[in-house]
Design an enzyme around this catalytic site. Structure first.
Site, PDB file in Angstrom:
ATOM      1  N   GLY A  50       0.768  -1.245   0.000  1.00  0.00           N
ATOM      2  CA  GLY A  50       0.000   0.000   0.000  1.00  0.00           C
ATOM      3  C   GLY A  50       0.794   1.287   0.000  1.00  0.00           C
ATOM      4  N   GLU A 104       3.962   4.110   6.117  1.00  0.00           N
ATOM      5  CA  GLU A 104       2.716   3.347   5.942  1.00  0.00           C
ATOM      6  C   GLU A 104       1.722   4.155   5.111  1.00  0.00           C
ATOM      7  OE1 GLU A 104       1.234   0.688   6.062  1.00  0.00           O
ATOM      8  OE2 GLU A 104       1.555  -0.491   7.862  1.00  0.00           O
ATOM      9  N   ASP A 105       0.875   3.447   4.374  1.00  0.00           N
ATOM     10  CA  ASP A 105      -0.210   4.122   3.669  1.00  0.00           C
ATOM     11  C   ASP A 105      -1.279   4.569   4.659  1.00  0.00           C
ATOM     12  OD1 ASP A 105      -0.855   1.481   4.285  1.00  0.00           O
ATOM     13  OD2 ASP A 105      -1.759   1.026   2.343  1.00  0.00           O
ATOM     14  N   ASP A 108      -4.879   1.838  10.618  1.00  0.00           N
ATOM     15  CA  ASP A 108      -6.296   1.603  10.898  1.00  0.00           C
ATOM     16  C   ASP A 108      -6.399   1.115  12.353  1.00  0.00           C
ATOM     17  OD1 ASP A 108      -8.934   0.663  10.891  1.00  0.00           O
ATOM     18  OD2 ASP A 108      -8.816  -0.208   8.913  1.00  0.00           O
ATOM     19  N   PHE A 157     -14.121   2.873   4.692  1.00  0.00           N
ATOM     20  CA  PHE A 157     -13.226   2.175   3.775  1.00  0.00           C
ATOM     21  C   PHE A 157     -12.865   3.068   2.599  1.00  0.00           C
ATOM     22  CE2 PHE A 157     -11.936  -0.698   0.402  1.00  0.00           C
ATOM     23  CZ  PHE A 157     -10.982  -1.445   1.080  1.00  0.00           C
ATOM     24  N   ARG A 170      -5.302   0.594  -6.725  1.00  0.00           N
ATOM     25  CA  ARG A 170      -4.068   1.180  -6.186  1.00  0.00           C
ATOM     26  C   ARG A 170      -3.499   2.284  -7.079  1.00  0.00           C
ATOM     27  NH1 ARG A 170      -2.292  -2.154  -1.972  1.00  0.00           N
ATOM     28  NH2 ARG A 170      -2.608  -4.387  -2.252  1.00  0.00           N
TER      29      ARG A 170
HETATM   30  P1  IMP Z   1      -4.313  -2.118  10.508  1.00  0.00           P
HETATM   31  O1  IMP Z   1      -3.426  -3.273  10.849  1.00  0.00           O
HETATM   32  O2  IMP Z   1      -5.736  -2.387  10.884  1.00  0.00           O
HETATM   33  O3  IMP Z   1      -3.818  -0.806  11.083  1.00  0.00           O
HETATM   34  O4  IMP Z   1      -4.337  -1.939   8.936  1.00  0.00           O
HETATM   35  C1  IMP Z   1      -3.463  -2.643   8.159  1.00  0.00           C
HETATM   36  C2  IMP Z   1      -3.613  -2.515   6.678  1.00  0.00           C
HETATM   37  O5  IMP Z   1      -4.963  -2.668   6.273  1.00  0.00           O
HETATM   38  C3  IMP Z   1      -3.187  -1.169   6.104  1.00  0.00           C
HETATM   39  O6  IMP Z   1      -1.794  -1.047   5.992  1.00  0.00           O
HETATM   40  C4  IMP Z   1      -3.879  -1.230   4.764  1.00  0.00           C
HETATM   41  O7  IMP Z   1      -3.087  -1.949   3.840  1.00  0.00           O
HETATM   42  C5  IMP Z   1      -5.170  -1.976   5.078  1.00  0.00           C
HETATM   43  N1  IMP Z   1      -6.293  -1.014   5.244  1.00  0.00           N
HETATM   44  C6  IMP Z   1      -6.757  -0.476   6.395  1.00  0.00           C
HETATM   45  N2  IMP Z   1      -7.790   0.359   6.164  1.00  0.00           N
HETATM   46  C7  IMP Z   1      -7.986   0.344   4.813  1.00  0.00           C
HETATM   47  C8  IMP Z   1      -8.910   1.016   3.927  1.00  0.00           C
HETATM   48  O8  IMP Z   1      -9.776   1.817   4.324  1.00  0.00           O
HETATM   49  N3  IMP Z   1      -8.786   0.732   2.594  1.00  0.00           N
HETATM   50  C9  IMP Z   1      -7.850  -0.137   2.101  1.00  0.00           C
HETATM   51  N4  IMP Z   1      -6.966  -0.779   2.889  1.00  0.00           N
HETATM   52  C10 IMP Z   1      -7.028  -0.540   4.226  1.00  0.00           C
HETATM   53 MG    MG Z   2      -0.374  -1.218   4.378  1.00  0.00          MG
END
Ligand code: IMP
Ligand code: MG
Length: 181
Positions: A50, A104-105, A108, A157, A170
């Site tokens: 991402g 990081e992108d 979440d 999302f 992407r």
């Molecule tokens: P986390 O571990 O929940 O903080 O999120 C991990 C990964 O989930 C991020 O690095 C993204 O690649 C993916 N992600 C989280 N939220 C979104 C979203 O809204 N759209 C697309 N990918 C997401």
């Molecule tokens: Mg990511």
């Protein structure tokens, strides 16, 4: 409103390219300020997939000598006693005693970030900083401080600018939010 349809879902534009770029300008200035007097060579660790687009735009604005590397965190089932094991893939550089900036992108829930942080910490870096384009404060369950944030967004999302929906989207230069069905 500008919309895109990816597979079965429709998304509406929520974070246009010009705003993304303006926020990266601000974020990069903070990083430049924090590291401008540093006598070492910090390393940016971009988390695939991402963060590839954000990383490219961010590092073009970095004004000090730096290294850039791309890594993945994969989790696989270990033995019964160890449960899920996380493995860092692609890290060939020695980060011991160095300043590391995770790129990081999006952060979440923060689960990915805390696993990464734990794995990188084992390698004894001097400091680990975190830069993320997007942050969902209402979803974040972590404790790791996030040093550089492009924009905080609602717990919805999103897709585009490196982020995917089921593998696609992407390549979009703008970011879109899922329109509720
Ligand atoms: P986390 O571990 O929940 O903080 O999120 C991990 C990964 O989930 C991020 O690095 C993204 O690649 C993916 N992600 C989280 N939220 C979104 C979203 O809204 N759209 C697309 N990918 C997401
Ligand atoms: Mg990511």
């Amino acid at each position: 409103m500008k919309q895109v349809t990816l597979k079965d879902k429709t998304f509406g534009i929520s974070y246009p390219e010009n705003e993304i770029q303006a926020d990266i300008d601000v974020l990069a200035s903070k990083i430049n300020w924090d590291f401008h007097a540093s006598e070492e060579t910090p390393i940016f660790l971009s988390i695939l997939n991402g963060a590839f687009m954000f990383t490219a735009d961010l590092v073009k604005r970095v004004s000090f000598p730096c290294q850039i590397s791309f890594i993945k965190l994969s989790s696989y089932k270990g033995t019964k006693s160890t449960g899920n094991v996380n493995e860092l893939i692609g890290l060939n550089e020695n980060i011991e005693g160095r300043s590391v900036i995770i790129v990081e992108d999006i952060v979440d829930t923060g689960i990915t970030l805390s696993k990464l942080f734990a794995e990188l910490s084992k390698l004894n870096p001097k400091v680990i900083k975190v830069a993320t384009l997007l942050y969902k404060p209402d979803a974040y369950k972590g404790t790791i401080p996030i040093d550089y944030i492009g924009k905080s967004i609602p717990n919805e999302f999103i897709v585009g600018y490196g982020l995917d929906y089921d593998g696609i989207g992407r390549n979009l230069p703008d970011i879109y939010t899922l329109i509720s069905e």
